[in-house]
Write an enzyme that holds these catalytic residues in place. Structure first.
Site, PDB file in Angstrom:
ATOM      1  N   LYS A  86       0.819  -1.212   0.000  1.00  0.00           N
ATOM      2  CA  LYS A  86       0.000   0.000   0.000  1.00  0.00           C
ATOM      3  C   LYS A  86       0.856   1.267   0.000  1.00  0.00           C
ATOM      4  CE  LYS A  86      -0.644   0.332   5.049  1.00  0.00           C
ATOM      5  NZ  LYS A  86       0.083   1.619   5.206  1.00  0.00           N
ATOM      6  N   ASP A  87       2.137   1.164   0.396  1.00  0.00           N
ATOM      7  CA  ASP A  87       3.018   2.329   0.430  1.00  0.00           C
ATOM      8  C   ASP A  87       3.744   2.568  -0.880  1.00  0.00           C
ATOM      9  OD1 ASP A  87       2.399   2.762   3.121  1.00  0.00           O
ATOM     10  OD2 ASP A  87       4.054   1.502   3.826  1.00  0.00           O
ATOM     11  N   ARG A 132      -7.340   9.019   3.501  1.00  0.00           N
ATOM     12  CA  ARG A 132      -8.468   8.109   3.228  1.00  0.00           C
ATOM     13  C   ARG A 132      -9.210   7.779   4.515  1.00  0.00           C
ATOM     14  NH1 ARG A 132      -9.130   3.031   4.383  1.00  0.00           N
ATOM     15  NH2 ARG A 132      -6.927   2.733   4.853  1.00  0.00           N
ATOM     16  N   ARG A 133      -8.486   7.446   5.579  1.00  0.00           N
ATOM     17  CA  ARG A 133      -9.143   7.101   6.841  1.00  0.00           C
ATOM     18  C   ARG A 133      -9.852   8.296   7.448  1.00  0.00           C
ATOM     19  NH1 ARG A 133      -3.933   3.586   8.789  1.00  0.00           N
ATOM     20  NH2 ARG A 133      -4.540   1.594   7.817  1.00  0.00           N
ATOM     21  N   ARG A 150       1.296  10.222  13.211  1.00  0.00           N
ATOM     22  CA  ARG A 150       2.139   9.334  12.418  1.00  0.00           C
ATOM     23  C   ARG A 150       3.045   8.569  13.376  1.00  0.00           C
ATOM     24  NH1 ARG A 150       5.687  10.401   9.046  1.00  0.00           N
ATOM     25  NH2 ARG A 150       6.280  12.561   9.411  1.00  0.00           N
ATOM     26  N   ARG A 156       1.578   4.586  17.899  1.00  0.00           N
ATOM     27  CA  ARG A 156       0.238   5.141  17.664  1.00  0.00           C
ATOM     28  C   ARG A 156      -0.784   4.531  18.626  1.00  0.00           C
ATOM     29  NH1 ARG A 156      -0.696   4.300  11.448  1.00  0.00           N
ATOM     30  NH2 ARG A 156       1.187   3.008  11.556  1.00  0.00           N
ATOM     31  N   CYS A 242      -0.993   7.824  -1.827  1.00  0.00           N
ATOM     32  CA  CYS A 242      -1.315   7.740  -0.399  1.00  0.00           C
ATOM     33  C   CYS A 242      -1.913   9.033   0.133  1.00  0.00           C
ATOM     34  CB  CYS A 242      -0.064   7.366   0.399  1.00  0.00           C
ATOM     35  SG  CYS A 242       1.224   8.628   0.373  1.00  0.00           S
TER      36      CYS A 242
END
Length: 310
Positions: A86-87, A132-133, A150, A156, A242
């Site tokens: 995804k990155d 997106r989140r 981040r 996190r 992203c």
């Protein structure tokens, strides 16, 4: 390369765990090869003060989590890079290629840690640094105060106990790989809350026509590969990355067809367009392009244009 294969990855515990996961079956298949690991720091790892990954990517001159690794691969410092897929941008560096995606794919879903969504008070502070989140959270709960965060996964997670947050959104894949799934309070439905394209999958990048490419050519899982290829094709058609709120989930159904669900959401959550489609597994890029076209026809282009302008 001779009989040594140099494997590059980011420095986090999750990145190192992903290398271990990928290497376990590969080492059995290639008993005559010695594997040497090498850590490569990315802009997103070194710059923890910049609030968004989009800003980090601008500073890095590319992707916040893949630019330096691709450079190390191209210059021959390493032979293979193990990415969180995804990155990785949909267009990889010239002279390199992605191998067939390894399987099995980890859980694609996003999760909420600290509370369930329904259990959050009005105005609750929820942490996530992914556009997106942020967008998809606000589409479901516009009253929430979404706080940009981040850092690595364990860091996190601690923000719910030490950082003044009521909850954080994370990927189930990372928590699974680190043995932290007991921290999860809610798992989001991937149709309602579609993940980042490629989420839960590993991306194995090599130099084209290299000894590593030849040795690893027959590794990977074709069924996982077609799913992520459909997702990444959709993202490419939307010219996303992203920093834009595009979610997509591909899977092979019991009918033998490839199914793809996707959504594009405005950053404030007020606008969202969704689309689904299915097709044969032998042409995932066509399915990705078709579902992307459906999204664009419904107004996704306007949403994305306003985000890029902002």
């Amino acid at each position: 390369m001779s009989d040594v294969m140099r494997i590059g990855s980011r420095a986090s515990k999750l990145a190192r765990t992903q290398v271990t996961e990928w290497l376990a079956p590969i080492a059995e298949q290639l008993p005559g090869v010695a594997f040497k690991r090498q850590i490569i720091l990315e802009g997103g790892d070194q710059d923890r003060m910049t609030p968004t990954l989009a800003d980090v990517a601008k500073t890095a001159g590319g992707s916040a989590f893949s630019t330096n690794q691709e450079a190390a691969l191209v210059t021959g410092q390493v032979d293979v890079i193990v990415h969180s897929l995804k990155d990785l941008p949909t267009s990889v560096h010239e002279g390199t290629l992605l191998l067939t995606t390894p399987g099995p794919r980890e859980d694609v879903r996003d999760v909420l840690c600290g509370s369930t969504l329904a259990g959050l008070r009005k105005g609750a502070r929820v942490g996530t640094g992914a556009p997106r989140r942020v967008a998809q959270l606000l589409a479901l709960r516009p009253d929430l105060d979404v706080v940009p965060i981040r850092g690595n996964v364990p860091g996190r997670l601690t923000r719910t106990s030490k950082g003044g947050l009521d909850a954080v959104v994370l990927a189930a894949a990372g928590l699974n790989r680190l043995g932290l799934m007991p921290e999860v309070h809610e798992v989001f439905d991937p149709v309602v809350f579609p993940p980042s394209p490629g989420q839960g999958a590993l991306g194995i990048q090599v130099r084209a026509e290299s000894p590593a490419a030849e040795l690893l050519a027959r590794t990977g899982d074709p069924r996982v590969d077609v799913c992520v290829r459909a997702e990444r094709a959709l993202l490419a058609e939307l010219h996303g990355g992203c920093s834009v709120p595009v979610g997509a989930w591909g899977r092979i159904g019991s009918d033998g067809l490839l199914h793809l669900s996707a959504a594009v959401t405005s950053l404030d959550g007020a606008q969202q367009v969704t689309a689904t489609g299915d097709g044969p597994i032998d042409d995932p890029e066509k399915l990705g392009a078709c579902v992307a076209a459906d999204l664009l026809a419904q107004g996704a282009s306007g949403i994305l244009a306003s985000i890029r302008k902002a």
